[in-house]
Motif scaffolding. Sequence first.
Motif, PDB file in Angstrom:
ATOM      1  N   PRO A 105       0.781  -1.242   0.000  1.00  0.00           N
ATOM      2  CA  PRO A 105       0.000   0.000   0.000  1.00  0.00           C
ATOM      3  C   PRO A 105       0.811   1.291   0.000  1.00  0.00           C
ATOM      4  N   VAL A 106       2.085   1.234   0.419  1.00  0.00           N
ATOM      5  CA  VAL A 106       2.861   2.468   0.598  1.00  0.00           C
ATOM      6  C   VAL A 106       3.992   2.530  -0.415  1.00  0.00           C
ATOM      7  N   HIS A 107       3.871   3.476  -1.353  1.00  0.00           N
ATOM      8  CA  HIS A 107       4.853   3.616  -2.428  1.00  0.00           C
ATOM      9  C   HIS A 107       5.615   4.930  -2.306  1.00  0.00           C
ATOM     10  N   GLY A 108       6.790   4.978  -2.930  1.00  0.00           N
ATOM     11  CA  GLY A 108       7.597   6.187  -2.940  1.00  0.00           C
ATOM     12  C   GLY A 108       8.591   6.156  -4.079  1.00  0.00           C
ATOM     13  N   ILE A 109       9.509   7.113  -4.081  1.00  0.00           N
ATOM     14  CA  ILE A 109      10.482   7.247  -5.162  1.00  0.00           C
ATOM     15  C   ILE A 109      11.871   7.485  -4.584  1.00  0.00           C
ATOM     16  N   ASP A 110      12.892   7.338  -5.443  1.00  0.00           N
ATOM     17  CA  ASP A 110      14.207   7.900  -5.151  1.00  0.00           C
ATOM     18  C   ASP A 110      14.656   8.652  -6.392  1.00  0.00           C
ATOM     19  N   LEU A 111      15.433   9.717  -6.162  1.00  0.00           N
ATOM     20  CA  LEU A 111      15.774  10.598  -7.275  1.00  0.00           C
ATOM     21  C   LEU A 111      17.054  11.360  -6.994  1.00  0.00           C
ATOM     22  N   SER A 112      17.527  12.030  -8.056  1.00  0.00           N
ATOM     23  CA  SER A 112      18.766  12.795  -7.981  1.00  0.00           C
ATOM     24  C   SER A 112      18.673  13.961  -8.960  1.00  0.00           C
ATOM     25  N   ARG A 113      19.814  14.486  -9.373  1.00  0.00           N
ATOM     26  CA  ARG A 113      19.850  15.614 -10.299  1.00  0.00           C
ATOM     27  C   ARG A 113      19.175  15.299 -11.628  1.00  0.00           C
ATOM     28  N   TRP A 114      19.102  14.021 -11.976  1.00  0.00           N
ATOM     29  CA  TRP A 114      18.558  13.628 -13.282  1.00  0.00           C
ATOM     30  C   TRP A 114      17.052  13.833 -13.345  1.00  0.00           C
ATOM     31  N   LYS A 134      19.284  11.816  -3.477  1.00  0.00           N
ATOM     32  CA  LYS A 134      20.742  11.728  -3.484  1.00  0.00           C
ATOM     33  C   LYS A 134      21.342  13.025  -2.966  1.00  0.00           C
ATOM     34  N   ALA A 135      22.282  12.882  -2.024  1.00  0.00           N
ATOM     35  CA  ALA A 135      22.957  14.047  -1.452  1.00  0.00           C
ATOM     36  C   ALA A 135      24.421  14.092  -1.873  1.00  0.00           C
ATOM     37  N   THR A 136      25.160  13.029  -1.583  1.00  0.00           N
ATOM     38  CA  THR A 136      26.606  13.057  -1.779  1.00  0.00           C
ATOM     39  C   THR A 136      27.105  11.774  -2.423  1.00  0.00           C
ATOM     40  N   GLU A 137      28.354  11.863  -2.882  1.00  0.00           N
ATOM     41  CA  GLU A 137      29.009  10.727  -3.534  1.00  0.00           C
ATOM     42  C   GLU A 137      30.495  10.811  -3.219  1.00  0.00           C
ATOM     43  N   GLY A 138      31.070   9.685  -2.795  1.00  0.00           N
ATOM     44  CA  GLY A 138      32.487   9.690  -2.468  1.00  0.00           C
ATOM     45  C   GLY A 138      32.806  10.700  -1.380  1.00  0.00           C
ATOM     46  N   GLY A 139      33.963  11.374  -1.523  1.00  0.00           N
ATOM     47  CA  GLY A 139      34.387  12.334  -0.516  1.00  0.00           C
ATOM     48  C   GLY A 139      34.380  13.767  -0.967  1.00  0.00           C
ATOM     49  N   ASP A 140      33.828  14.034  -2.182  1.00  0.00           N
ATOM     50  CA  ASP A 140      33.905  15.412  -2.670  1.00  0.00           C
ATOM     51  C   ASP A 140      32.817  15.793  -3.677  1.00  0.00           C
ATOM     52  N   ILE A 141      31.780  14.968  -3.822  1.00  0.00           N
ATOM     53  CA  ILE A 141      30.732  15.272  -4.790  1.00  0.00           C
ATOM     54  C   ILE A 141      29.413  15.514  -4.062  1.00  0.00           C
ATOM     55  N   LEU A 142      28.791  16.645  -4.378  1.00  0.00           N
ATOM     56  CA  LEU A 142      27.471  16.988  -3.856  1.00  0.00           C
ATOM     57  C   LEU A 142      26.500  17.046  -5.026  1.00  0.00           C
ATOM     58  N   ALA A 144      18.090  11.515   2.890  1.00  0.00           N
ATOM     59  CA  ALA A 144      19.240  11.768   2.014  1.00  0.00           C
ATOM     60  C   ALA A 144      20.080  10.504   1.908  1.00  0.00           C
ATOM     61  N   TYR A 145      20.593  10.236   0.694  1.00  0.00           N
ATOM     62  CA  TYR A 145      21.456   9.058   0.554  1.00  0.00           C
ATOM     63  C   TYR A 145      22.833   9.418   0.011  1.00  0.00           C
ATOM     64  N   HIS A 146      23.797   8.556   0.371  1.00  0.00           N
ATOM     65  CA  HIS A 146      25.191   8.723  -0.021  1.00  0.00           C
ATOM     66  C   HIS A 146      25.617   7.545  -0.880  1.00  0.00           C
ATOM     67  N   PHE A 147      26.195   7.840  -2.042  1.00  0.00           N
ATOM     68  CA  PHE A 147      26.733   6.807  -2.930  1.00  0.00           C
ATOM     69  C   PHE A 147      28.195   6.577  -2.566  1.00  0.00           C
ATOM     70  N   ARG A 162      32.361  12.194   6.805  1.00  0.00           N
ATOM     71  CA  ARG A 162      32.501  13.620   7.108  1.00  0.00           C
ATOM     72  C   ARG A 162      31.914  14.480   5.991  1.00  0.00           C
ATOM     73  N   TRP A 163      32.078  14.042   4.749  1.00  0.00           N
ATOM     74  CA  TRP A 163      31.537  14.791   3.612  1.00  0.00           C
ATOM     75  C   TRP A 163      30.005  14.802   3.660  1.00  0.00           C
ATOM     76  N   PHE A 164      29.402  13.669   3.947  1.00  0.00           N
ATOM     77  CA  PHE A 164      27.948  13.603   4.055  1.00  0.00           C
ATOM     78  C   PHE A 164      27.464  14.521   5.177  1.00  0.00           C
ATOM     79  N   ILE A 165      28.084  14.441   6.336  1.00  0.00           N
ATOM     80  CA  ILE A 165      27.674  15.245   7.485  1.00  0.00           C
ATOM     81  C   ILE A 165      27.809  16.734   7.185  1.00  0.00           C
ATOM     82  N   ALA A 166      28.828  17.102   6.424  1.00  0.00           N
ATOM     83  CA  ALA A 166      29.045  18.512   6.098  1.00  0.00           C
ATOM     84  C   ALA A 166      27.958  19.060   5.178  1.00  0.00           C
TER      85      ALA A 166
END
Length: 264
Positions: A57-66, A86-94, A114-117, A129-133
């Motif tokens: 019964p409960v649906h949702g999505i995930d998404l990013s810049r695309w 999507k929030a962050t990726e690796g240690g330097d991508i937002l 928020a999710y981190h790749f 640390r990058w995600f937290i920042a």
Amino acid sequence: MRIVVLFTVLLLAACSRQAPPSELAQAREVAPVTVFDANFGDADPYDWTGRRPESYPVHGIDLSRWQSQVDWPTARRNGVNFAFIKATEGGDILDPAFERHRQSAAAAGVPHAAYHFFYWCTPAEVQARWFIANVPREPGHLPPILDVEWNAHSPTCTRRPPPSTVRAEMRTFLDILGRHYGQRPVIYTTVNFWKDNDLNDLQGEEFWLRSTAGHPSETYGPARWSFWQYSGTGLVPGIAGRVDLNVFAGSEASWAAWLAQRRQ
């Protein structure tokens, strides 16, 4: 369109490891939760033979810049009951759309996380640390999400550490975020990554599983999960283009209980 409003639900007593929706057991009254029926389509639908996504019964999505154009109120009314952004990726991508999506989802009343790749060439501490920042600790957010999969098409990191290293790095990231945000992150993964790294050994963690060609019980065996990503070609009113589709594992009451437990 049917709308379900829930006033009293079952809530699991708080603990450092999260139980699946079916194990929510301690009753208490929580704020009303509105569940909208999913009015979703699919550009490339799968011919399901087992339990179908629409049986949940409960649906949702995930998404990013695309997904650059999103009318969040329309998407919400058409069944987007939660959104993983999507929030962050690796240690330097937002992700450049993170802040816009986050604020717009909140304004439309969509529970969101928020999710981190994860990159396998950058230490877990640096990535945490990058995600937290970049991801604020604010009331109403759902738990953060750790996205672990092989980066087969990455121009900078195709490394595949051994399973013991993978699990150790994951635990480091989960521990750091858990201490900072006050709740343990959810883990997103794929069938191949799950099998290659024996993620079933991560007892007590909460999972969001990708399976676009079979119910998770068929592709992951007896693994426990809270969210199932069942399509990467979804069509949702209010969202331009394709978007990933997901379901929550339990009933509307279990969803309300999960929100009450897992919202910051």
